[in-house]
Design a protein around this motif. Structure first.
Motif, PDB file in Angstrom:
ATOM      1  N   THR A 157       0.842  -1.197   0.000  1.00  0.00           N
ATOM      2  CA  THR A 157       0.000   0.000   0.000  1.00  0.00           C
ATOM      3  C   THR A 157       0.878   1.248   0.000  1.00  0.00           C
ATOM      4  N   THR A 158       0.309   2.352  -0.455  1.00  0.00           N
ATOM      5  CA  THR A 158       1.019   3.641  -0.418  1.00  0.00           C
ATOM      6  C   THR A 158       0.357   4.600   0.568  1.00  0.00           C
ATOM      7  N   ASP A 159      -0.241   4.054   1.612  1.00  0.00           N
ATOM      8  CA  ASP A 159      -0.885   4.900   2.625  1.00  0.00           C
ATOM      9  C   ASP A 159       0.108   5.803   3.339  1.00  0.00           C
ATOM     10  N   TRP A 160       1.395   5.527   3.192  1.00  0.00           N
ATOM     11  CA  TRP A 160       2.420   6.323   3.858  1.00  0.00           C
ATOM     12  C   TRP A 160       2.637   7.677   3.166  1.00  0.00           C
ATOM     13  N   VAL A 161       2.174   7.823   1.940  1.00  0.00           N
ATOM     14  CA  VAL A 161       2.490   9.023   1.168  1.00  0.00           C
ATOM     15  C   VAL A 161       1.928  10.276   1.832  1.00  0.00           C
ATOM     16  N   ALA A 162       0.664  10.264   2.199  1.00  0.00           N
ATOM     17  CA  ALA A 162       0.031  11.460   2.764  1.00  0.00           C
ATOM     18  C   ALA A 162       0.688  11.904   4.063  1.00  0.00           C
ATOM     19  N   PRO A 163       0.900  11.003   5.058  1.00  0.00           N
ATOM     20  CA  PRO A 163       1.563  11.472   6.284  1.00  0.00           C
ATOM     21  C   PRO A 163       2.999  11.918   6.052  1.00  0.00           C
ATOM     22  N   LEU A 164       3.675  11.306   5.073  1.00  0.00           N
ATOM     23  CA  LEU A 164       5.041  11.735   4.790  1.00  0.00           C
ATOM     24  C   LEU A 164       5.045  13.129   4.177  1.00  0.00           C
ATOM     25  N   GLN A 165       4.101  13.417   3.312  1.00  0.00           N
ATOM     26  CA  GLN A 165       3.994  14.758   2.738  1.00  0.00           C
ATOM     27  C   GLN A 165       3.640  15.790   3.815  1.00  0.00           C
ATOM     28  N   SER A 166       2.796  15.398   4.752  1.00  0.00           N
ATOM     29  CA  SER A 166       2.435  16.312   5.842  1.00  0.00           C
ATOM     30  C   SER A 166       3.651  16.638   6.706  1.00  0.00           C
ATOM     31  N   PHE A 167       4.456  15.616   7.000  1.00  0.00           N
ATOM     32  CA  PHE A 167       5.665  15.859   7.778  1.00  0.00           C
ATOM     33  C   PHE A 167       6.645  16.723   6.990  1.00  0.00           C
ATOM     34  N   ALA A 168       6.707  16.512   5.683  1.00  0.00           N
ATOM     35  CA  ALA A 168       7.582  17.330   4.845  1.00  0.00           C
ATOM     36  C   ALA A 168       7.174  18.801   4.895  1.00  0.00           C
ATOM     37  N   ASP A 196      17.579  19.647   4.633  1.00  0.00           N
ATOM     38  CA  ASP A 196      17.640  19.505   3.173  1.00  0.00           C
ATOM     39  C   ASP A 196      17.670  18.027   2.773  1.00  0.00           C
ATOM     40  N   ALA A 197      18.460  17.233   3.467  1.00  0.00           N
ATOM     41  CA  ALA A 197      18.539  15.808   3.148  1.00  0.00           C
ATOM     42  C   ALA A 197      17.203  15.115   3.426  1.00  0.00           C
ATOM     43  N   SER A 198      16.553  15.504   4.496  1.00  0.00           N
ATOM     44  CA  SER A 198      15.263  14.896   4.852  1.00  0.00           C
ATOM     45  C   SER A 198      14.212  15.221   3.802  1.00  0.00           C
ATOM     46  N   LEU A 199      14.167  16.462   3.392  1.00  0.00           N
ATOM     47  CA  LEU A 199      13.207  16.854   2.354  1.00  0.00           C
ATOM     48  C   LEU A 199      13.525  16.171   1.022  1.00  0.00           C
ATOM     49  N   GLY A 200      14.806  15.983   0.743  1.00  0.00           N
ATOM     50  CA  GLY A 200      15.173  15.291  -0.486  1.00  0.00           C
ATOM     51  C   GLY A 200      14.708  13.848  -0.490  1.00  0.00           C
ATOM     52  N   PHE A 201      14.842  13.169   0.649  1.00  0.00           N
ATOM     53  CA  PHE A 201      14.372  11.776   0.727  1.00  0.00           C
ATOM     54  C   PHE A 201      12.862  11.707   0.529  1.00  0.00           C
ATOM     55  N   VAL A 202      12.140  12.604   1.169  1.00  0.00           N
ATOM     56  CA  VAL A 202      10.685  12.597   1.044  1.00  0.00           C
ATOM     57  C   VAL A 202      10.276  12.860  -0.402  1.00  0.00           C
ATOM     58  N   GLU A 203      10.894  13.868  -1.016  1.00  0.00           N
ATOM     59  CA  GLU A 203      10.528  14.218  -2.390  1.00  0.00           C
ATOM     60  C   GLU A 203      10.749  13.043  -3.340  1.00  0.00           C
ATOM     61  N   VAL A 206       8.204  10.108  -2.603  1.00  0.00           N
ATOM     62  CA  VAL A 206       6.851  10.410  -3.064  1.00  0.00           C
ATOM     63  C   VAL A 206       6.792  10.381  -4.589  1.00  0.00           C
ATOM     64  N   ARG A 207       7.839  10.903  -5.229  1.00  0.00           N
ATOM     65  CA  ARG A 207       7.853  10.895  -6.689  1.00  0.00           C
ATOM     66  C   ARG A 207       7.822   9.469  -7.227  1.00  0.00           C
ATOM     67  N   ARG A 208       8.593   8.573  -6.621  1.00  0.00           N
ATOM     68  CA  ARG A 208       8.655   7.186  -7.072  1.00  0.00           C
ATOM     69  C   ARG A 208       7.505   6.348  -6.530  1.00  0.00           C
ATOM     70  N   ARG A 209       6.791   6.895  -5.522  1.00  0.00           N
ATOM     71  CA  ARG A 209       5.748   6.150  -4.817  1.00  0.00           C
ATOM     72  C   ARG A 209       6.329   4.864  -4.237  1.00  0.00           C
TER      73      ARG A 209
END
Length: 390
Positions: A157-168, A196-203, A206-209
């Motif tokens: 599942t990709t349910d992690w995407v929304a909370p990860l974007q919120s944290f970002a 910066d590194a944390s935001l890069g990992f999230v981006e 999320v892009r790759r899902r």
């Protein structure tokens, strides 16, 4: 007293507190059931007799609680430390006066807050890690059963995407305003790289899902210098704040009373050994009493009333310390067992588990008889520490 002479005990603290437990069991709410071991016993007489014996413990508990409640009002000087995200709330109790404050500057919390960013990301993605764990450096240290329990949702599942974007989004706001926080230049620089590194990992995730531990490890490995920098600033802020406060309080209490100081540090288990506040405050305590007067009290959760919890447990410790020497003045082994966190029955249990045939326990147990006393009168504590003595 943490070391019981009975087998019926309950924790009297009532707040999920560990580290200083009670000597006595609670009163009996109902009569005991008669034993069927001896068919010739009159059940009614046995019940009456056993309840008469249980009453000793109930009355002892009442008197013990009364002593503790009164003793709380006479404790001092005491420093109570409640660990929290701000470096700890300190309270001094002395001569009927009480002073409480947070002595650590905000640099402590700022530095730790940013250093926690990788942990925040991990906390979001961890349940979805099933099947995504490659052989990474140090992976032999990872308990795979623990991992299976944490990764309870799996990768389907990709349910992690929304909370990860919120944290970002939270990280992004902090990153934009980092320059206005007035932090030391090297702390600001390391914090910038962490964010910066944390935001890069999230981006990228999320892009790759998609993500896996290889990509997460690649992200965190770039921070092996920056996170220690932040922790060093947090440590420096805590040391400076606590040292200044303890110096002022030592002068306030005075040289006559300071050697009797007790310090109670309340923290959850995962931060209790050693706790950063305990390390700092111990340097200000009398070396002759520091080991026994510094109490690291583990709690399941931060208590609603940390001062009461600390004083309640300290009262038990203090009255047990005195009771140990007065109740067992000629038996230092029993006195030592009555003090501290050990249970008074523990040495006997360790002795019997180490050598069940020591006093006929194993063979007589099958016949329903109690183990006979040790004819040699050997000390249970010594045998427990030396199984060969069994």
């Amino acid at each position: 007293m943490g070391r019981t002479l009975t087998t019926r005990r309950q924790f009297v603290g009532g707040v999920g507190t560990f580290g200083a437990v009670t000597f006595l069991g609670g009163g009996r709410a109902a009569a005991a059931e008669p034993s069927a071991a001896d068919p010739g016993t009159d059940p009614a007489r046995q019940l009456h007799a056993r309840n008469a014996i249980f009453a000793i413990d109930t009355d002892t508990q009442t008197h013990y609680d009364a002593l503790r409640a009164e003793l709380i009002r006479h404790l001092g000087p005491v420093v109570i430390v409640r660990n929290d995200d701000r470096g700890g709330r300190y309270t001094l109790i002395h001569n009927g006066e009480q002073e409480s404050l947070h002595p650590v500057s905000e640099i402590f919390e700022l530095a730790k807050s940013i250093a926690h960013a990788p942990l925040g990301i991990y906390s979001i993605i961890a349940p979805y890690l099933g099947g995504r764990i490659p052989e990474l450096p140090g992976s032999e240290r990872l308990d795979r059963h623990d991992l299976d329990m944490v990764a309870f949702k799996g990768p389907g599942t990709t349910d992690w995407v929304a909370p990860l974007q919120s944290f970002a989004a939270t990280l992004t706001v902090a990153r934009r305003q980092l320059g206005d926080a007035d932090m030391p230049s090297d702390l600001e620089a390391s914090s910038t790289r962490i964010l910066d590194a944390s935001l890069g990992f999230v981006e990228e995730s999320v892009r790759r899902r998609s993500f896996d531990m290889a990509s997460f490890e690649n992200y965190t490995s770039r921070l092996t210098d920056d996170i220690p920098t932040n922790l060093a600033h947090a440590a420096r802020a805590q040391i400076e704040g606590v040292e200044a406060l303890m110096t002022r309080w030592r002068d306030k209490v005075g040289t006559a009373d300071w050697p009797g100081l007790y310090v109670v540090v309340l923290s959850i288990w995962t931060t209790s050994a050693p706790n950063q506040n305990s390390i700092i405050v111990k340097r200000f305590m009398d070396p002759a009493t520091a080991d026994s007067h510094l109490i690291d009290l583990q709690t399941a959760q931060p208590p609603a009333d940390p001062i009461h919890v600390a004083l309640d447990n300290l009262a038990r410790i203090v009255q047990d310390n005195v009771a140990a020497e007065l109740v067992f003045p000629l038996d230092h082994r029993l006195a030592d067992a009555l003090k501290g966190p050990a249970d008074l029955v523990a040495p006997a249990i360790l002795t019997q588990l180490a050598c069940p045939y020591r006093s006929g326990t194993a063979t007589r147990r099958t016949a329903g008889a109690s183990p006979r006393p040790d004819p040699a009168g050997d000390r249970a504590g010594h045998a427990a520490s030396d199984p060969a003595r069994g």
